[in-house]
Design an enzyme around this catalytic site. Structure first.
Site, PDB file in Angstrom:
ATOM      1  N   GLY A  13       6.216   4.313  -3.764  1.00 32.32           N
ATOM      2  CA  GLY A  13       5.192   4.820  -2.859  1.00 32.32           C
ATOM      3  C   GLY A  13       5.800   5.237  -1.542  1.00 32.32           C
ATOM      4  O   GLY A  13       6.965   4.950  -1.246  1.00 32.32           O
ATOM      5  N   ARG A  14       4.997   5.916  -0.754  1.00 23.54           N
ATOM      6  CA  ARG A  14       5.494   6.436   0.519  1.00 23.54           C
ATOM      7  C   ARG A  14       4.358   6.517   1.516  1.00 23.54           C
ATOM      8  O   ARG A  14       3.228   6.841   1.166  1.00 23.54           O
ATOM      9  CB  ARG A  14       6.102   7.827   0.305  1.00 23.54           C
ATOM     10  CG  ARG A  14       6.631   8.448   1.582  1.00 23.54           C
ATOM     11  CD  ARG A  14       7.307   9.788   1.299  1.00 23.54           C
ATOM     12  NE  ARG A  14       7.722  10.413   2.539  1.00 23.54           N
ATOM     13  CZ  ARG A  14       8.438  11.522   2.612  1.00 23.54           C
ATOM     14  NH1 ARG A  14       8.820  12.110   1.503  1.00 23.54           N
ATOM     15  NH2 ARG A  14       8.770  12.036   3.767  1.00 23.54           N
ATOM     16  N   GLY A  15       4.671   6.201   2.767  1.00 26.06           N
ATOM     17  CA  GLY A  15       3.710   6.316   3.858  1.00 26.06           C
ATOM     18  C   GLY A  15       4.389   6.897   5.073  1.00 26.06           C
ATOM     19  O   GLY A  15       5.546   7.332   5.011  1.00 26.06           O
ATOM     20  N   GLY A  16       3.673   6.895   6.202  1.00 26.07           N
ATOM     21  CA  GLY A  16       4.214   7.482   7.412  1.00 26.07           C
ATOM     22  C   GLY A  16       5.422   6.739   7.947  1.00 26.07           C
ATOM     23  O   GLY A  16       6.303   7.328   8.570  1.00 26.07           O
ATOM     24  N   VAL A  57       9.160   3.315  -0.280  1.00 25.14           N
ATOM     25  CA  VAL A  57       9.483   2.114  -1.042  1.00 25.14           C
ATOM     26  C   VAL A  57      10.020   2.529  -2.407  1.00 25.14           C
ATOM     27  O   VAL A  57       9.388   3.310  -3.124  1.00 25.14           O
ATOM     28  CB  VAL A  57       8.249   1.204  -1.214  1.00 25.14           C
ATOM     29  CG1 VAL A  57       8.612  -0.039  -2.020  1.00 25.14           C
ATOM     30  CG2 VAL A  57       7.703   0.786   0.149  1.00 25.14           C
ATOM     31  N   LYS A  73      12.373  -1.093   0.936  1.00 19.98           N
ATOM     32  CA  LYS A  73      11.661  -0.203   1.839  1.00 19.98           C
ATOM     33  C   LYS A  73      12.616   0.323   2.901  1.00 19.98           C
ATOM     34  O   LYS A  73      13.264  -0.458   3.606  1.00 19.98           O
ATOM     35  CB  LYS A  73      10.487  -0.931   2.499  1.00 19.98           C
ATOM     36  CG  LYS A  73       9.628  -0.033   3.396  1.00 19.98           C
ATOM     37  CD  LYS A  73       8.375  -0.762   3.858  1.00 19.98           C
ATOM     38  CE  LYS A  73       7.470   0.150   4.689  1.00 19.98           C
ATOM     39  NZ  LYS A  73       6.216  -0.529   5.090  1.00 19.98           N
ATOM     40  N   ASP A 133      -4.633  -5.234   8.414  1.00 17.50           N
ATOM     41  CA  ASP A 133      -4.903  -4.186   7.422  1.00 17.50           C
ATOM     42  C   ASP A 133      -5.152  -4.793   6.042  1.00 17.50           C
ATOM     43  O   ASP A 133      -4.612  -4.324   5.036  1.00 17.50           O
ATOM     44  CB  ASP A 133      -3.746  -3.187   7.370  1.00 17.50           C
ATOM     45  CG  ASP A 133      -4.166  -1.836   6.786  1.00 17.50           C
ATOM     46  OD1 ASP A 133      -5.382  -1.535   6.809  1.00 17.50           O
ATOM     47  OD2 ASP A 133      -3.286  -1.091   6.328  1.00 17.50           O
TER      48      ASP A 133
END
Length: 326
Positions: free
Chosen positions: A32-35, A39, A54, A144
């Site tokens: 997965g990927r975020g801002g 990972v 990560k 969160d």
């Protein structure tokens, strides 16, 4: 890390030929990927253990400080319901850390199949409350808690993604005007100011998750971010029994978890766990502790604060929410 490398890996979890190795860790695919980071699924070439790695994608020093703070927070955790830190390091000048690989399905995907059986939902969420109690005892607020950050492994819901977590009392490292959290699960005081939240904000979020587990929908979900935030600030939380009369035994617990004022809310995650266990034992929820501090004047500043918040955000329907990658 080179952006071309990140993009070339795609989103698959199978090993692809020619992927680089980071230290002793062989990259097998993107999870997965975020801002903040990306990972990877990796294998420790010494122990042959499958793990998650990560890597920080932040370009500025402040962003890297946030990433390193996340790794320090994860390092102090030991509960089975929390991810364990295995290693830290740097690759091509970018910090990374290695943690448990969560092999299960996140709760968002589980709930797409419909509401959960109530006793199982309560049992799983009580376990998350126990995990939250550990991080709260360390002086950390997660900020969160949501289905996407809860992974079901067997009979255990594991809490992941500490990208927005911070120690109590620490000045926020996030830029002014950013929305810290996910609106459908965010406590009213967190929507107004991330600097004022304590463990009771996580209690609210956990209540919102339990509500969705029981009914199939979070307590507040507007057509826009503005509408969702407005509902969280001003609209009384619905009861589970308004969706299904058979859920009436859960009304009191969720009324107290989703109270607008922190001072009216369940005291902390440990108290939430005890309330849940009372329900599981058929004892109800009478006499449960609430409160735990002075009440901020949330509603007194509500309309103006919400307008200022949204103006600062410069929100549009296409702008992504500020949330870190799980």
């Amino acid at each position: 890390m080179d952006e071309g490398l990140v993009n070339s890996l795609g989103s698959g979890a199978l090993r692809l030929p020619g992927l680089p190795q980071i230290g002793v860790y062989r990259l097998e695919g993107v999870l997965g990927r975020g801002g903040q980071g990306v990972v990877y699924r990796v294998v420790d070439t010494i122990t042959d253990e499958a793990l998650a790695l990560k890597v920080c994608l932040e370009q500025d020093e402040e962003g890297r400080q946030r990433f390193m703070r996340e790794s320090r927070l994860v390092a102090g955790l030991s509960s089975p319901g929390l991810v364990k830190l295995h290693d830290t390091g740097q690759f091509e000048g970018r910090p990374y850390y290695v943690m448990d690989l969560c092999r299960g399905e996140d709760l968002t995907h589980v709930l797409r199949r419909g509401p959960l059986e109530p006793s199982w939902a309560l049992r799983w969420i009580a376990g998350v409350a126990e995990s939250l109690a550990e991080i709260h005892a360390l002086g950390i607020v997660h900020r969160d808690v949501k289905p996407a950050n809860l992974v079901l492994e067997g009979d255990l819901l594991r809490l992941t993604d500490f990208g927005l977590a911070r120690p109590l009392g620490e000045h926020s490292l996030t830029a002014t005007g950013d929305l810290i959290g996910t609106p459908a699960y965010m406590a009213p005081e967190q929507a107004l100011t991330a600097k004022a939240v304590d463990a009771r904000a996580d209690v609210y979020s956990l209540g919102a998750v339990l509500f969705e587990c029981l009914t199939g929908a979070p307590p507040f979900r507007g057509a826009t971010v503005m509408e969702t935030l407005n509902m969280a600030l001003y609209t009384p939380a619905p009861t589970p029994s308004s969706f299904n009369p058979a859920l009436a035994p859960y009304d009191a617990l969720l009324r107290d978890a989703l109270a607008k004022e922190p001072g009216d809310r369940i005291l902390d995650a440990l108290a939430f766990k005890e309330r849940a266990e009372q329900l599981l034992a058929g004892e109800g929820s009478a006499g449960a502790p609430r409160g735990g501090g002075p009440k901020p004047a949330l509603l007194a500043t509500g309309a103006l604060a919400l307008c200022l918040l949204l103006a600062a955000l410069g929100w549009s329907a296409s702008r992504p929410q500020a949330a870190a990658l799980s």
